[in-house]
Design a protein around this motif. Structure first.
Motif, PDB file in Angstrom:
ATOM      1  N   GLU A 161       1.413   8.317  -6.635  1.00 11.36           N
ATOM      2  CA  GLU A 161       0.642   9.554  -6.749  1.00 11.36           C
ATOM      3  C   GLU A 161       1.560  10.759  -6.875  1.00 11.36           C
ATOM      4  N   ARG A 162       2.682  10.725  -6.172  1.00  6.84           N
ATOM      5  CA  ARG A 162       3.632  11.851  -6.237  1.00  6.84           C
ATOM      6  C   ARG A 162       4.510  11.806  -7.474  1.00  6.84           C
ATOM      7  N   ARG A 212       0.832  -1.216   0.000  1.00 10.95           N
ATOM      8  CA  ARG A 212       0.000   0.000   0.000  1.00 10.95           C
ATOM      9  C   ARG A 212       0.861   1.259   0.000  1.00 10.95           C
ATOM     10  N   ALA A 213       2.059   1.176   0.540  1.00  8.34           N
ATOM     11  CA  ALA A 213       2.941   2.349   0.577  1.00  8.34           C
ATOM     12  C   ALA A 213       3.383   2.775  -0.814  1.00  8.34           C
ATOM     13  N   THR A 214       3.254   1.888  -1.816  1.00  4.06           N
ATOM     14  CA  THR A 214       3.628   2.274  -3.184  1.00  4.06           C
ATOM     15  C   THR A 214       2.606   3.221  -3.799  1.00  4.06           C
ATOM     16  N   VAL A 215       1.401   3.277  -3.243  1.00  2.00           N
ATOM     17  CA  VAL A 215       0.352   4.135  -3.827  1.00  2.00           C
ATOM     18  C   VAL A 215       0.682   5.614  -3.683  1.00  2.00           C
ATOM     19  N   PRO A 216       0.987   6.128  -2.470  1.00  2.00           N
ATOM     20  CA  PRO A 216       1.339   7.556  -2.390  1.00  2.00           C
ATOM     21  C   PRO A 216       2.599   7.904  -3.170  1.00  2.00           C
ATOM     22  N   VAL A 217       3.527   6.960  -3.285  1.00  2.00           N
ATOM     23  CA  VAL A 217       4.724   7.210  -4.103  1.00  2.00           C
ATOM     24  C   VAL A 217       4.322   7.405  -5.558  1.00  2.00           C
ATOM     25  N   THR A 267       3.007   6.542 -11.908  1.00  2.00           N
ATOM     26  CA  THR A 267       3.014   5.079 -11.858  1.00  2.00           C
ATOM     27  C   THR A 267       4.289   4.447 -12.431  1.00  2.00           C
ATOM     28  N   ARG A 318      -4.441   1.573  -7.849  1.00  2.00           N
ATOM     29  CA  ARG A 318      -4.885   1.280  -6.473  1.00  2.00           C
ATOM     30  C   ARG A 318      -5.607  -0.068  -6.416  1.00  2.00           C
TER      31      ARG A 318
END
Length: 227
Positions: free
Chosen positions: A93-94, A86-91, A97, A136
């Motif tokens: 987003e910033r 799940r921590a890859t999602v905010p990465v 992909t 996501r």
């Protein structure tokens, strides 16, 4: 899709490609596929798609004439790994992909493609074409998966299980255990290939798929036989 285009071009195949998105559970994604697929079909899958394919087989084995599982892991995700996924999602987003590709690059590619800028650019383009909503969903699908190994022995259709010999995302031992559990399955460990075996060795993968498609499918059995 670009991932299987080199193989499709060699075999002159046509078919339906379904993006892994629109559901956040493997059971839900399997229902999306079954709703869109023909009544009877051959199922070719890769990586996360193979995880979902195992759920398709659990829900409606009578509809699948044959199955190919490439780069597959039939195990559940260890409980302590979900947070990292799940921590890859905010990465993403910033940074976008494509940043996910960079994070798994070394584990995904064979030694002879480690510095292949063209391959990296292709994978970046594929990732960039993935909307954040779908990304996501895919992360949740990877976390949600169940251990499919106990139900592999009940499969009763021609099955190809293939992976790259240099795949460190889904190492060969994972394909070996899947093939050992499916009655009559064909196992192929493709030399000179990493996780993206369709891109690394398209000629060999095309040959394997041609053989798989030539295997006669089982006769359709009455639905009550699966109850």
């Amino acid at each position: 899709t670009p991932l299987v285009a080199p193989v499709v071009e060699r075999l002159h195949l046509s078919g339906m490609a379904i993006r892994m998105g629109g559901a956040s559970s493997t059971a839900g994604m399997a229902r999306v596929i079954l709703d869109r697929a023909p009544e009877r079909f051959s199922l070719l899958s890769f990586s996360l798609g193979s995880i979902v394919a195992l759920e398709v087989l659990a829900q409606a084995p009578e509809r699948v004439a044959r199955v190919a599982l490439m780069g597959c892991n039939a195990r559940s995700l260890p409980a302590d790994k979900g947070a990292a996924r799940r921590a890859t999602v905010p990465v993403a987003e910033r940074s976008g992909t494509p940043s996910y590709i960079d994070g798994v690059w070394d584990a995904s590619v064979p030694a002879h493609r480690r510095n292949d800028a063209e391959l990296r650019a292709l994978l970046h383009a594929m990732a960039a074409d993935t909307p954040m909503t779908v990304f996501r969903d895919q992360i949740e699908l990877a976390i949600d998966r169940v251990d499919s190994r106990p139900r592999l022995g009940s499969l009763d259709m021609p099955a190809l299980v293939a992976c790259g010999a240099e795949d460190r995302v889904c190492p060969p031992e994972l394909s070996e255990e899947i093939a050992a559990a499916i009655p009559g399955a064909t196992l192929a460990i493709v030399a000179g290939a990493g996780h993206y075996l369709t891109l690394d060795q398209p000629d060999e993968v095309a040959r394997l798929i041609c053989q798989w498609l030539d295997q006669p499918a089982k006769q359709i059995r009455r639905l009550e036989e699966f109850s």
